[in-house]
Design an enzyme around this catalytic site. Structure first.
Site, PDB file in Angstrom:
ATOM      1  CD  GLU A 163      45.607  41.882  37.444  1.00  0.00           C
ATOM      2  OE1 GLU A 163      45.043  42.997  37.459  1.00  0.00           O
ATOM      3  OE2 GLU A 163      45.097  40.853  37.908  1.00  0.00           O
TER       4      GLU A 163
ATOM      5  CG  HIS B  35      39.107  33.395  34.200  1.00  0.00           C
ATOM      6  ND1 HIS B  35      37.978  34.164  34.094  1.00  0.00           N
ATOM      7  CD2 HIS B  35      39.692  33.732  35.370  1.00  0.00           C
ATOM      8  CE1 HIS B  35      37.865  34.919  35.173  1.00  0.00           C
ATOM      9  NE2 HIS B  35      38.901  34.693  35.950  1.00  0.00           N
TER      10      HIS B  35
END
Lengths: 338, 324
Positions: B60, B129
């Site tokens: 990322e 998440h």
């Protein structure tokens, strides 16, 4: 590392003089910055390039200036000046003035000049390396034959995001050169204490990136290596990584006032023998390219020029208070007030 | 108008903007050959090819960093975060870099980047998440932050985000991807940032929310209507810039306000909204500003506990009752 080979030198006397002048200009500019810092005219962090001049003058002398893209960390006065940024605007930025390259909002670490191909100017160690890859990505995306030259320090060579970036540029064949300015110190931590393998050039190897270690003190040797590697990257449209061996004669920053914490006077003395300015002066004398008087005259001329730049910058105003809100966004102001 | 669902509204906007502007490209993990984890990019790899739909390694910081650089060079990257929780890895690139570049360069460089992806709880995806991080980003000058609640808002705000010259965080609650709705037949349909929407009109209390919590508020409003309380629901849509005026105008009419958000209750962006209402509408309020937020715990896996953490319409109704 390839041995310096002056016998192969094809530099003309005019070119030698130009390199001498360019490096000397950086040297005196940086010394003036240090003096201005001590005089309270420069605030914050100030990182000077003394001892590392060939990395700017040599490498940037071999790219297509204004076409290729250059991005560097925070020790960057030399890069901006060598790319042709107005030195008064560079000094004005360092002094926080409205007419500075970044309108006084960046400072010494955050100089940018897109017209000259200079993309800064970054204070998070290693953080600019994927940005550099993005610049190269854009050129590949548009099928343009620019290259991106990304400088980073030996300290940044340990950053996780640098490894991630190497993987990407290797994977996607991006036309970029990562130039590790190995000046042996990550701030005050010597390379033996910060890198498991001090041969930083190897960092590119696992990613299939052409990687090598070259000299950074002898500007003529630097230019030969630079031209060879730049040509290769442009021709092949594939990345390269170079570790350039240099030495930081100054402290990490202007506030680094106890260098005995990390190095000995003897070490500095030994490094001084390979001071890039001393090397080129020795070369000039050895080949009788200039008289001592001419060298002294050039030195005096550059000192005067830097003084003039400083005084011009110092005469410029600071930004107006209202400018604090400008440039947060391209198209709107942030909410005002405390 | 055409019937669609939230996911496909996003997808259609991406297609139209990519067809319109070659500088727009998509980049992210598993968005191409794998068709996207939540299928927002389904079919786009086949349609546009690997040049414009870029599958990346799972990195990322480098993805966002590369997108920042590409944007600085004039491209318009749309980055997909597989979940906004993963954007935490890229915080350095988002906050230390993207949000600062235009300012640090004195306006010389623009960073037209969109970072989009699911934020908030889905269904038993547990602690790593299920986070709502939009408040972190909305705290940071230099970013714009939007959180659409309907397919039409998703369609119009995403187009605004892609055409914006500033970095935009675009958060999509995963619980909304299947939501039905209509979108205009207009390839230039945009919704300007900083414009809130009155999702339901009412005169007795103002419920202020964004993203999926708008629908929770609408359900609560139904219940309250049965009790004779007409709730007005303000869909904030855009956290930064924030349309404070629409919020205040509603509160001045209803004299009561509850801010509802899925994010952890403490220190969330909803608390900023509550503070503004208290600061700027004090004389108009008949009761302290109420807040309903997510429980201050990491999201548990098991469904009964997960449901306990996420505000529901009963929680909102209770909060309205507490105002009296």
């Amino acid at each position: 590392m390839a041995k310096p080979a002056h016998k192969d030198l094809i530099a003309s006397p005019a070119e030698v003089e130009q390199d001498y002048r360019d490096m000397l200009f950086l040297r005196h500019f940086e010394e003036k910055c240090n003096a201005a810092y001590r005089a309270g005219k420069v605030g914050g962090y100030l990182h000077v390039y003394i001892g590392m001049e060939p990395l700017a003058v040599g490498w940037l002398g071999c790219i297509k200036k204004g076409y290729d893209r250059v991005i560097a960390p925070y020790r960057i006065h030399g890069h901006a000046l060598t790319l042709g940024s107005d030195p008064v605007k560079v000094m004005a930025e360092i002094m926080g003035r409205a007419a500075g390259l970044s309108h006084g909002k960046g400072g010494s670490m955050h100089l940018y000049d897109v017209e000259k191909g200079f993309y800064g100017g970054w204070g998070i160690v290693g953080g600019h390396t994927p940005i550099a890859a993005g610049l190269a990505f854009a050129d590949k995306y548009r099928n343009e034959d620019r290259i991106t030259l990304c400088y980073l320090g030996d300290g940044a060579a340990n950053a996780g995001v640098f490894f991630e970036t190497l993987n990407m540029v290797g994977l996607w064949d991006l036309p970029i050169i990562f130039l590790i300015e190995n000046n042996l110190f990550a701030m005050g931590t010597r390379i033996e204490y910060h890198a498991a393998d001090t041969e930083l050039w190897k960092r590119g190897v696992p990613f299939g990136i052409h990687s090598e270690r070259v000299d950074g003190m002898d500007v003529f040797q630097v230019k030969r290596d630079a031209q060879r590697i730049i040509d290769r990257v442009r021709r092949q449209q594939k990345p390269a990584l170079v570790e350039v061996m240099t030495y930081r004669f100054a402290g990490h920053g202007a506030a680094d006032n106890d260098q005995s914490l990390y190095r000995t006077p003897k070490e500095v003395e030994e490094a001084r023998r390979r001071d890039p300015i001393a090397l080129i002066e020795g070369f000039i004398r050895e080949h009788n390219l200039m008289t001592q008087e001419k060298m002294e005259a050039i030195d005096a001329e550059i000192v005067e020029r830097v003084e003039d730049i400083y005084h011009q910058a110092d005469a410029l105003p600071f930004p107006e208070p209202g400018e604090v809100y400008e440039h947060v966004y391209t198209d709107m102001l942030p909410e005002e007030g405390h | 108008m055409a019937a669609t669902i939230y996911r496909d509204a996003l997808r259609q906007c991406l297609i139209e903007e990519m067809e319109r502007d070659d500088d727009v490209f998509l980049i992210g993990e598993d968005i191409g050959r794998y068709q996207g984890t939540f299928r927002v990019t389904a079919g786009l790899f086949d349609q546009f090819g690997e040049r414009r739909v870029v599958d990346t390694p799972i990195t990322e910081p480098a993805i966002v960093g590369l997108a920042n650089g590409a944007a600085m060079a004039g491209l318009r990257p749309v980055v997909e975060m597989m979940t906004m929780s993963f954007s935490i890895l890229a915080l350095d690139q988002i906050i230390n870099h993207a949000a600062k570049i235009h300012y640090m360069t004195g306006g010389e460089i623009k960073v037209p980047i969109v970072i989009r992806g699911p934020g908030g709880a889905a269904n038993q995806l547990s602690a790593q998440h299920s986070q709502s991080l939009e408040g972190w980003y909305a705290h940071c000058p230099g970013l714009k932050v939007v959180a659409p609640a309907t397919p039409a808002c998703a369609y119009g705000l995403l187009r605004s985000a892609i055409r914006d010259d500033n970095p935009v965080i675009f958060t999509e609650n995963p619980g909304l991807y299947g939501l039905k709705g209509e979108i205009p037949d207009d390839k230039d349909f945009t919704i300007p940032f900083g414009s809130a929407r009155i999702a339901r009109e009412g005169k007795d209390v103002t419920l202020i929310a964004y993203s999926r919590m708008v629908h929770v508020c609408l359900a609560a409003a139904q219940t309250l209507a049965g009790e004779g309380v007409e709730a007005e629901v303000v869909d904030v849509r855009s956290l930064l810039p924030l349309d404070t005026e629409t919020i205040l105008a509603s509160v001045r009419k209803t004299h009561r306000a509850v801010v509802v958000y899925e994010d952890w209750r403490s220190g969330a962006f909803g608390a900023e909204i509550a503070a503004r209402v208290g600061e700027l509408c004090f004389d108009d309020l008949d009761a302290p500003v109420g807040r309903v937020g997510g429980l201050n715990v990491p999201m548990p896996y098991t469904r009964p506990l997960e449901l306990l953490c996420i505000p529901n319409d009963h929680d909102v109704v209770d909060a309205v009752h507490r105002l009296n």
